[in-house]
Design a protein around this motif. Structure first.
Motif, PDB file in Angstrom:
ATOM      1  N   VAL A  19     -13.565 -38.565  26.500  1.00 19.28           N
ATOM      2  CA  VAL A  19     -14.683 -37.750  26.000  1.00 19.28           C
ATOM      3  C   VAL A  19     -15.945 -38.596  25.778  1.00 19.28           C
ATOM      4  CG1 VAL A  19     -13.274 -35.910  24.985  1.00 19.28           C
ATOM      5  CG2 VAL A  19     -13.803 -37.933  23.616  1.00 19.28           C
ATOM      6  N   THR A  20     -15.974 -39.785  26.410  1.00 23.48           N
ATOM      7  CA  THR A  20     -17.127 -40.677  26.232  1.00 23.48           C
ATOM      8  C   THR A  20     -18.432 -39.977  26.615  1.00 23.48           C
ATOM      9  OG1 THR A  20     -15.659 -42.457  26.897  1.00 23.48           O
ATOM     10  CG2 THR A  20     -17.991 -42.988  26.793  1.00 23.48           C
ATOM     11  N   ASP A  21     -18.411 -39.334  27.783  1.00 25.65           N
ATOM     12  CA  ASP A  21     -19.609 -38.675  28.300  1.00 25.65           C
ATOM     13  C   ASP A  21     -19.997 -37.474  27.414  1.00 25.65           C
ATOM     14  OD1 ASP A  21     -21.487 -37.844  30.405  1.00 25.65           O
ATOM     15  OD2 ASP A  21     -20.079 -36.182  30.619  1.00 25.65           O
ATOM     16  N   LEU A  26     -23.299 -34.898  23.169  1.00 21.74           N
ATOM     17  CA  LEU A  26     -23.348 -34.301  21.819  1.00 21.74           C
ATOM     18  C   LEU A  26     -24.364 -35.045  20.947  1.00 21.74           C
ATOM     19  CD1 LEU A  26     -19.522 -33.698  21.197  1.00 21.74           C
ATOM     20  CD2 LEU A  26     -21.296 -31.926  21.371  1.00 21.74           C
ATOM     21  N   GLU A  27     -24.348 -36.382  21.031  1.00 28.79           N
ATOM     22  CA  GLU A  27     -25.293 -37.151  20.210  1.00 28.79           C
ATOM     23  C   GLU A  27     -26.728 -36.797  20.588  1.00 28.79           C
ATOM     24  OE1 GLU A  27     -25.309 -41.405  20.744  1.00 28.79           O
ATOM     25  OE2 GLU A  27     -26.313 -41.718  18.813  1.00 28.79           O
ATOM     26  N   GLU A  28     -26.969 -36.643  21.895  1.00 29.14           N
ATOM     27  CA  GLU A  28     -28.321 -36.288  22.346  1.00 29.14           C
ATOM     28  C   GLU A  28     -28.724 -34.905  21.815  1.00 29.14           C
ATOM     29  OE1 GLU A  28     -28.772 -36.457  26.698  1.00 29.14           O
ATOM     30  OE2 GLU A  28     -29.943 -34.611  26.396  1.00 29.14           O
ATOM     31  N   ALA A  50     -14.959 -41.083  19.398  1.00 31.61           N
ATOM     32  CA  ALA A  50     -16.023 -41.276  20.400  1.00 31.61           C
ATOM     33  C   ALA A  50     -17.403 -41.286  19.739  1.00 31.61           C
ATOM     34  CB  ALA A  50     -15.929 -40.192  21.459  1.00 31.61           C
ATOM     35  N   LEU A  51     -17.600 -40.438  18.719  1.00 32.77           N
ATOM     36  CA  LEU A  51     -18.904 -40.415  18.041  1.00 32.77           C
ATOM     37  C   LEU A  51     -19.083 -41.665  17.168  1.00 32.77           C
ATOM     38  CD1 LEU A  51     -19.116 -36.632  17.021  1.00 32.77           C
ATOM     39  CD2 LEU A  51     -20.383 -37.777  18.857  1.00 32.77           C
ATOM     40  N   ALA A  52     -17.990 -42.093  16.523  1.00 28.95           N
ATOM     41  CA  ALA A  52     -18.074 -43.307  15.688  1.00 28.95           C
ATOM     42  C   ALA A  52     -18.383 -44.520  16.563  1.00 28.95           C
ATOM     43  CB  ALA A  52     -16.770 -43.504  14.919  1.00 28.95           C
TER      44      ALA A  52
END
Ligand SMILES: C[S@@+](CC[C@H](N)C(=O)[O-])C[C@H]1O[C@@H](n2cnc3c(N)ncnc32)[C@H](O)[C@@H]1O
Length: 248
Positions: A19-21, A26-28, A50-52
């Motif tokens: 889920v890296t991509d 999501l961060e964007e 992945a978010l951390a």
């Protein structure tokens, strides 16, 4: 929901794709002002991890002790910090507010319509004004829900997974989905874990009303399957649409 409790270990293997991509996207979408993210129904923590890894402060809530234990182990093994809380996503108060939130892979479809309203109200209370809540929720016309099949493996355990919509009760607005995880290699080969899930189905009008009645604006919709997750119209259909909700 035995898949998320006594079979949480199999969920963790079956749903552990890269889920890296997705986390970068999501961060964007959460925006540059978002550093402190909540994931209700965080499961075994794949998105939290992945978010951390991207430097965000992450908090997850779940009502499955088995999932929370897996999430704790996952984050600790990666050397990452996360706040993990046992709580019901339809009634929680963590005593502080977040500047963004995410809820992937149709978790909300597990909640009844009434519970979804309660969840969205709790989320509105947990987010600062202007914060984005990214919710993945399919809106699929009758008879068009796709069957998903994939395989996964970890160490010597290999699984074949099927997620299949079976029937829809239009009057109650629910669909029955069958999940099947067959262990095809390793010491547990031959075991099959099956469960039927009652999933709430949403029309565009019902979803808009739920969002707008609970303190959010329905700001955008993105195709969760197409490369790049392009923006689509508010009348789009699909099994994995990403809805961008803005806290008013
Ligand atoms: C489809 S899984 C998604 C897990 C995780 N977000 C992921 O992407 O892998 C749904 C999760 O929601 C949790 N859940 C379901 N109902 C809940 C509730 N009322 N309160 C808190 N967690 C809930 C389940 O235990 C499960 O971990």
């Amino acid at each position: 929901m035995s898949l998320y409790r006594e079979h949480a270990d199999l969920y963790d293997i079956a749903f552990d794709w890269d889920v890296t991509d997705e986390a970068a996207w999501l961060e964007e979408r959460l925006g540059p002002g978002c550093r402190d993210v909540l994931e209700p129904g965080c499961g075994s923590g794949r998105i939290l991890e992945a978010l951390a890894r991207r430097g965000l402060r992450v908090t997850g809530i779940d009502n499955s002790p088995q999932m929370l234990r897996l999430a704790r182990d996952r984050l600790a093994a990666a050397g990452l910090e996360a706040e993990l809380v046992a709580a019901d996503m339809t009634a929680f108060d963590l005593g502080r507010r977040f500047d963004g939130a995410v809820c992937p892979i149709n978790t909300l479809m597990h909640l009844s319509r009434e519970a979804t309203y309660a969840h969205l109200r709790a989320m509105a209370a947990a987010l600062v004004p202007g914060a984005r809540y990214l919710v993945q929720l399919g809106i699929v016309p009758r008879g068009e829900a796709p069957v998903s099949r994939w395989e996964a493996e970890r160490d010597d355990l290999h699984v074949a997974v099927t997620w299949a919509p079976e029937s829809r009760d239009e009057e109650r607005g629910v669909e029955l989905h069958r999940s099947t995880i067959a262990i095809t290699a390793g010491p547990r080969a031959g075991e099959v874990v099956e469960e039927v899930h009652e999933m709430t189905v949403w029309s565009h009008g019902e979803w808009r009303a739920a969002v707008e009645d609970t303190g959010f604006e329905w700001a955008a919709v993105h195709d969760g399957v197409e490369a790049g997750r392009p923006r689509v119209g508010f009348d789009a259909t699909g099994g994995l649409l990403w809805h961008e909700l803005a806290r008013r």
